[in-house]
Design a protein around this motif. Structure first.
Motif, short mmCIF file in Angstrom:
data_model
loop_
_atom_site.label_atom_id
_atom_site.label_comp_id
_atom_site.label_asym_id
_atom_site.label_seq_id
_atom_site.Cartn_x
_atom_site.Cartn_y
_atom_site.Cartn_z
N GLU A 246 0.82 -1.21 0.00
CA GLU A 246 0.00 0.00 0.00
C GLU A 246 0.86 1.26 0.00
O GLU A 246 2.01 1.25 0.45
N LEU A 247 0.27 2.35 -0.49
CA LEU A 247 0.98 3.62 -0.55
C LEU A 247 1.07 4.22 0.85
O LEU A 247 0.08 4.35 1.55
N LYS A 248 2.30 4.61 1.25
CA LYS A 248 2.52 5.20 2.56
C LYS A 248 3.06 6.61 2.42
O LYS A 248 3.84 6.91 1.50
N ARG A 249 2.66 7.47 3.34
CA ARG A 249 3.19 8.84 3.39
C ARG A 249 3.88 9.05 4.72
O ARG A 249 3.36 8.68 5.77
N VAL A 250 5.07 9.65 4.69
CA VAL A 250 5.87 9.82 5.90
C VAL A 250 6.34 11.27 6.00
O VAL A 250 6.73 11.88 4.99
N LYS A 251 6.31 11.81 7.18
CA LYS A 251 6.88 13.13 7.46
C LYS A 251 8.07 12.92 8.40
O LYS A 251 7.97 12.17 9.38
N PHE A 252 9.20 13.55 8.08
CA PHE A 252 10.41 13.29 8.86
C PHE A 252 11.37 14.48 8.79
O PHE A 252 11.22 15.38 7.96
N GLU A 253 12.36 14.45 9.69
CA GLU A 253 13.45 15.42 9.66
C GLU A 253 14.69 14.73 9.12
O GLU A 253 14.95 13.56 9.44
N TYR A 254 15.47 15.46 8.33
CA TYR A 254 16.64 14.87 7.68
C TYR A 254 17.82 15.83 7.76
O TYR A 254 17.71 17.00 7.40
N SER A 255 18.97 15.32 8.23
CA SER A 255 20.15 16.19 8.40
C SER A 255 21.33 15.73 7.54
O SER A 255 22.46 16.13 7.78
N GLY A 256 21.06 14.87 6.56
CA GLY A 256 22.12 14.40 5.68
C GLY A 256 22.26 15.24 4.43
O GLY A 256 21.86 16.42 4.39
N VAL A 257 22.85 14.65 3.39
CA VAL A 257 23.06 15.35 2.12
C VAL A 257 21.73 15.39 1.37
O VAL A 257 21.18 14.34 1.00
N LEU A 258 21.21 16.58 1.13
CA LEU A 258 19.89 16.73 0.53
C LEU A 258 19.83 16.12 -0.87
O LEU A 258 18.85 15.47 -1.22
N GLU A 259 20.89 16.30 -1.66
CA GLU A 259 20.90 15.77 -3.02
C GLU A 259 20.72 14.25 -3.01
O GLU A 259 19.99 13.70 -3.85
N ALA A 260 21.38 13.57 -2.07
CA ALA A 260 21.27 12.12 -1.99
C ALA A 260 19.83 11.70 -1.70
O ALA A 260 19.32 10.73 -2.27
N MET A 261 19.17 12.41 -0.81
CA MET A 261 17.79 12.10 -0.47
C MET A 261 16.86 12.32 -1.67
O MET A 261 16.04 11.47 -2.00
N LEU A 262 16.99 13.45 -2.34
CA LEU A 262 16.11 13.77 -3.46
C LEU A 262 16.33 12.85 -4.65
O LEU A 262 15.40 12.55 -5.40
N ASP A 263 17.58 12.37 -4.85
CA ASP A 263 17.86 11.44 -5.94
C ASP A 263 17.29 10.06 -5.65
O ASP A 263 16.77 9.39 -6.54
N LYS A 264 17.42 9.61 -4.41
CA LYS A 264 16.95 8.27 -4.06
C LYS A 264 15.44 8.21 -3.87
O LYS A 264 14.80 7.21 -4.20
N VAL A 265 14.86 9.29 -3.33
CA VAL A 265 13.42 9.32 -3.06
C VAL A 265 12.82 10.47 -3.86
O VAL A 265 12.70 11.60 -3.34
N PRO A 266 12.44 10.26 -5.12
CA PRO A 266 11.96 11.35 -5.98
C PRO A 266 10.73 12.07 -5.44
O PRO A 266 10.50 13.23 -5.80
#
Length: 304
Positions: A246-266
């Motif tokens: 099923e489709l899940k939606r998550v809200k979270f805080e992230y302190s890593g490399v933003l580019e890596a997050m946006l590339d892996k999780v479009p």
């Protein structure tokens, strides 16, 4: 066995010349005259016949045409780049294929040989040198199965909207018979996957194609309303590690490399940022997003 007499059979001669031009060869008029035992005027008429054929079969003379290079004293075929791969494009595709490890050695060899034929003869040796070592050390995946025919067969079932049956072996060795509606084929990290819908759940079910056996159509067809049509692109953005569910939606805080997050999780979106900590949301099918976020360790804090 009698050998073909190209000087007496103009059709065979024209086919030979056109095939060689298509392969990227440059043809010299005098050499052709000697090879076919004909006059240079006859060779010239052959080229004019080939030009007339191309003019009839191509809408624009600039798309495909036979040109003459005075410097090289040779005729060659020029083609619009949208019709054929350029040298650099063919080489790039070869490198991507080798890195993917998607096919066994036999199918990979066949694909690379055909891509190499897209490269002009004068540059082919250079391209072969570039990929030779990587191909020599190519390590196919453990399953070792032929996939090209299966992928085509499944693609026909998808287009025809045909319900299929097959036996599926899970990673733990358990084998079961499945009946599904196939909607798409995707490639992800070494493997091809069949995206399907079942008859009891309304979310996508994913199968690794190399683990499917005895695939056949059932004789049934399925219909999906246009508004509910499956979108490969939308699905790819919402699946990680090819986990269905099923489709899940998550809200979270992230302190890593933003580019890596946006590339892996479009589907990830930044809501706000403070002192290098991003408040974000993302959505994905199944457990894939949970796994990715957990791998980030203390760089991620789940809010909701």
């Amino acid at each position: 066995m009698d050998f073909l007499d190209f000087s007496a059979n103009k059709g065979f001669r024209l086919l030979s010349m056109y095939e060689r031009l298509n392969k990227g060869e440059e043809l010299n008029k005098e050499q052709l005259a000697n090879e076919f035992a004909i006059s240079k005027k006859t060779v010239q008429r052959d080229f004019e016949d080939l030009r007339a054929y191309l003019a009839e079969t191509h809408f624009d003379e600039f798309e495909t045409a036979i040109k003459y290079s005075k410097a090289r004293d040779a005729y060659y075929l020029v083609r619009l780049e949208r019709e054929w791969l350029t040298n650099k494009e063919a080489l790039a595709v070869c490198k991507i294929l080798l890195e993917s490890r998607a096919f066994n050695k036999e199918e990979m060899t066949e694909l690379l040989q055909k891509l190499m034929m897209q490269i002009s003869p004068q540059d082919r040796a250079t391209a072969e040198k570039i990929i030779r070592s990587e191909f020599f050390n190519y390590l196919p995946l453990q399953h070792g199965k032929d996939l090209l025919e299966v992928i085509w067969q499944l693609s026909e079932y998808i287009v025809g909207q045909k319900v299929i049956e097959f036996y599926y072996s899970r990673q733990d060795g358990r084998r079961s018979k499945r009946r599904v509606k196939p909607v798409s084929i995707l490639f992800n990290e070494f493997y091809f996957y069949l995206i399907t819908f079942g008859f009891e759940v309304d979310y996508p079910i994913i199968f690794r194609i190399d683990r499917m056996e005895k695939i056949k159509e059932t004789g049934e067809k399925f219909d999906i309303p246009y508004k509910d049509k499956f979108s490969d692109g939308e699905f790819r953005q919402r699946v990680l590690y090819m986990y269905g569910g099923e489709l899940k939606r998550v809200k979270f805080e992230y302190s890593g490399v933003l580019e890596a997050m946006l590339d892996k999780v479009p589907t990830a979106k930044v809501l706000s940022e403070q002192n290098g900590v991003y408040t974000m949301t993302a959505e994905a099918f199944g457990q894939g997003l949970d796994m990715w976020l957990m791998l980030q360790g203390d760089k991620v804090k789940i809010i909701d």
